[in-house]
Design an enzyme around this catalytic site. Sequence first.
Site, PDB file in Angstrom:
ATOM      1  N   THR A   1      26.698 -71.412  18.010  1.00 41.46           N
ATOM      2  CA  THR A   1      26.016 -71.184  16.734  1.00 41.46           C
ATOM      3  C   THR A   1      26.804 -70.177  15.899  1.00 41.46           C
ATOM      4  O   THR A   1      27.003 -70.363  14.699  1.00 41.46           O
ATOM      5  CB  THR A   1      24.590 -70.655  16.961  1.00 41.46           C
TER       6      THR A   1
ATOM      7  N   TRP B   1      30.051 -71.706  14.671  1.00 42.96           N
ATOM      8  CA  TRP B   1      29.814 -72.707  13.630  1.00 42.96           C
ATOM      9  C   TRP B   1      29.857 -72.073  12.242  1.00 42.96           C
ATOM     10  O   TRP B   1      30.277 -72.700  11.280  1.00 42.96           O
ATOM     11  CB  TRP B   1      28.449 -73.367  13.864  1.00 42.96           C
ATOM     12  N   HIS B   2      29.422 -70.808  12.140  1.00 45.13           N
ATOM     13  CA  HIS B   2      29.327 -70.159  10.826  1.00 45.13           C
ATOM     14  C   HIS B   2      30.670 -69.730  10.256  1.00 45.13           C
ATOM     15  O   HIS B   2      30.741 -69.358   9.091  1.00 45.13           O
ATOM     16  CB  HIS B   2      28.381 -68.959  10.891  1.00 45.13           C
ATOM     17  N   GLY B   3      31.710 -69.754  11.074  1.00 43.15           N
ATOM     18  CA  GLY B   3      33.007 -69.403  10.524  1.00 43.15           C
ATOM     19  C   GLY B   3      34.014 -69.181  11.629  1.00 43.15           C
ATOM     20  O   GLY B   3      33.659 -68.786  12.739  1.00 43.15           O
TER      21      GLY B   3
END
Lengths: 389, 473
Positions: B316, B319-321
């Site tokens: 997770t 996934w954001h960067g």
Amino acid sequence: MQHITHFYTLDFRAEGLLLNIKNKIIIPVFILFLTSLLILNIITPDKDFSESENRVLSQLPSFSFDKLMTGKYTKDIEDYITDQFTFRDYWVSLKSDMERLLLKTQNNGIYFGKDEYLLEDYEEPSEQIDKNISNINKFKNKLPDVFTSVVLVPTSVKIYEDKLPLFASPDNELASINKTKNNLNENINFIDVYEALNSKKDEHIYFRTDHHWTMRGAYYAYETLANSLNITPYSKEDFNSEIVSKSFYGTLYSKSNDRSVSPDSIEIFKPKFDIDYTISYVDTETKSNSLYEYSHLSKKDKYSLFLDGNHSLINIKTSVNNGKKLVIFKDSYSHCFIPFLANHYEEIHVIDLRYYKLNIYDYIEENNIDEALFLYNILTFSEDKNLRF
Amino acid sequence: MVFSSLLFLFYFLPITLLIYYLSPQKYKNIILLIASLFFYAWGEPIYILLMIFSSVVDYSHGLLLDKFRNNKSKSKLVVLSSVIINLGLLSFFKYGGFIIEILNSTLGTSFASLDLPLPIGISFYTFQTMSYTIDVYRGEAPVQKSPLSLATYVTLFPQLIAGPIVRYKTVANQINERKETFDTFSDGIRRFIIGLGKKVLLANNIGLLWSQIQNTDISNLTVLTAWLGIIAFSFQIYFDFSGYSDMAIGLGKMFGFQFLENFNYPYISESITEFWRRWHMSLGTWFKDYVYIPLGGNKKGKVKLYRNLFIVWFLTGLWHGASWNFVLWGLYFGVLIAIEKAGLLRIINKLWKPIRHLYVILLLLLGWVLFVFEDFSQGLEYIKVMFGFNNVALYNNQFLFYFVNYIVLLIILIIGSTPFFKNKYNKIMKNSTNSRTSFYENIGMTIVYAGILFISTAYLVDATYNPFLYFRF
């Protein structure tokens, strides 16, 4: 009886209809809003320039495959749409009203001060100011025989700090001015004009809507620095003062988008004594006999009245036959200041280092100049990357 | 193209709606497909090929899965191949540079960086397309035989670039059979306007405060300025992200689609576990359904439970960067949720309600510091200022100035983070039995919506600050 029933059903139907459409009124509102603006945007002719924002507006970009692939084409189209959006000025002022409704007291680095003063923030200077100081020292070291003076003018945010909104705390311009004073070579003539300006703050010495000082402000600085330039200043009574515009909205107005302030006035001082000037704008190869270009008064950027705005090089020759020659390195603060100095020099060479890219040492030698003046406002001086030779 | 732009609002949207509704039913999907490709190509002309490639891959894998329906091992290979291709795309474009950086720093190699611009929304659409083959493999969704319909799903512009992550099974039926009605259309408009207002009026405005504080040298911040800054960022990212989701859901409705909700007032949560059930719900369910549960979830003992939590939250975060701070941010929440699962939750539930809120808000704010500073040491410096280390001042004039300038907006944001307005609205709508007053109340609401649209237009025309925050995602 039948009549009443009929009436009742009609009413009932109307009510049913209302209930049926009430949730859907948003549909025509939304569609009409989008399509009418779409159509208006297509049919209204494009503008070249925004008077109120004081800038050239983006135009429809030309298409090229390369520009499309790099994404530049689509970005240009979006800029074009934003700049040419119908009723642009109206939308901009609506946003400005909303911001004030939110009790904001600053926008784009401009404070909404008391008494309709717009004041540009001064931030703690970066190392650029140190570079600029050392560049002036280098200049002096290279030309020790040229009498060199430096004037750094505070901006309105310092002089009118009492008009700042609640808790606003720009960096102290005086600290930067004093730092410059202390770090310049001792053989450089630094002239502090803060006290002179501050003591006259009740007069209109800075524009409320523009980042410049007024010609009146420039006069008090001239009066102060005259002695150290070995000239005797003319008194205010030697000039006729005249208000040439009462509808000036300056750069701070454009930048802050505060559309609630009233316009500024522009005052000029013309000598009562006889003197002739010949001004050559070298970059545009034009000449004039006046220090003022009145045609700018009918445009937005009315401050360009003084010496026709920004030029890389201006030569001013006067009927003062004393052989004195001066070169000025400057920003636009000098434009309303030079008319006072021009009465004391036979030649003044005005160089704007933001645009002038030739060797200035050669220039000084070729023209036999033995006196130099650096005149900047402290904000430009703290940030300008062009003060190098 | 982004929704919060004049180009989208006053050119793309009305023209697309007009053509869509004037066309006969059988052409509607192809019109959506063309509009979506145009929408995507606007900012990324080259990466449109990626989009088409993705559609082709998923379409063919779907057909293969259908063919091998009765052959477990072959269909397993097919779904694996689809996942590998999708994750491969994502890894190459999004994590390529990051992986090279890690290799170079650990092995001392010096591979040149790829320096590819990140295809916008790639994290969203690769997750969406993966859900198609997985759902077909699991028999949870029917195979899509029409390549155009599948491409419509993959490229559907409302949710293409910033979510919600719409899974195939959610819209499987709607792709071929959906009903556009006046009711859903007007609902869609309202939802879109709410989202637009959240993004343009609230998020952008408070984002301005954060960008001012972020640009201040950390050593010049005071305790309260640092808190104000991270609070501003928290509001910015919530109203920006949920605003995008609202616009996506609203646009979906205008074209007859029903997407699932993505945000449910996350800042009113009373535990971190609850926060993640309310924040970016489509991502949470995606990881739950396609990672956590297939790994065994909580059904295979304590050790595996914590292992699974670790994996899910590592991913997770990532996934954001493509940067370590995002991984750290993910693991931070993984740890918090693990602690809550281990028993903290039972203790929290006994606490006084305001304390529970305080607990959540404090941990969230610290989390956003990890999230927003890519350089961890800077984040740490920032946290030190928040807690008054190194004798920093409590406040200064700068803080008071920001506070006075943003207090009205902050109050609106605080109220807007709670269901206050929604409850008021529902009350009005509930009372709307056969009375004329309800008609006028509806007119009143319409004026409010029109006002938001109108003022948003003004802010778009004079946009000094209108960032797209998810280009990293």
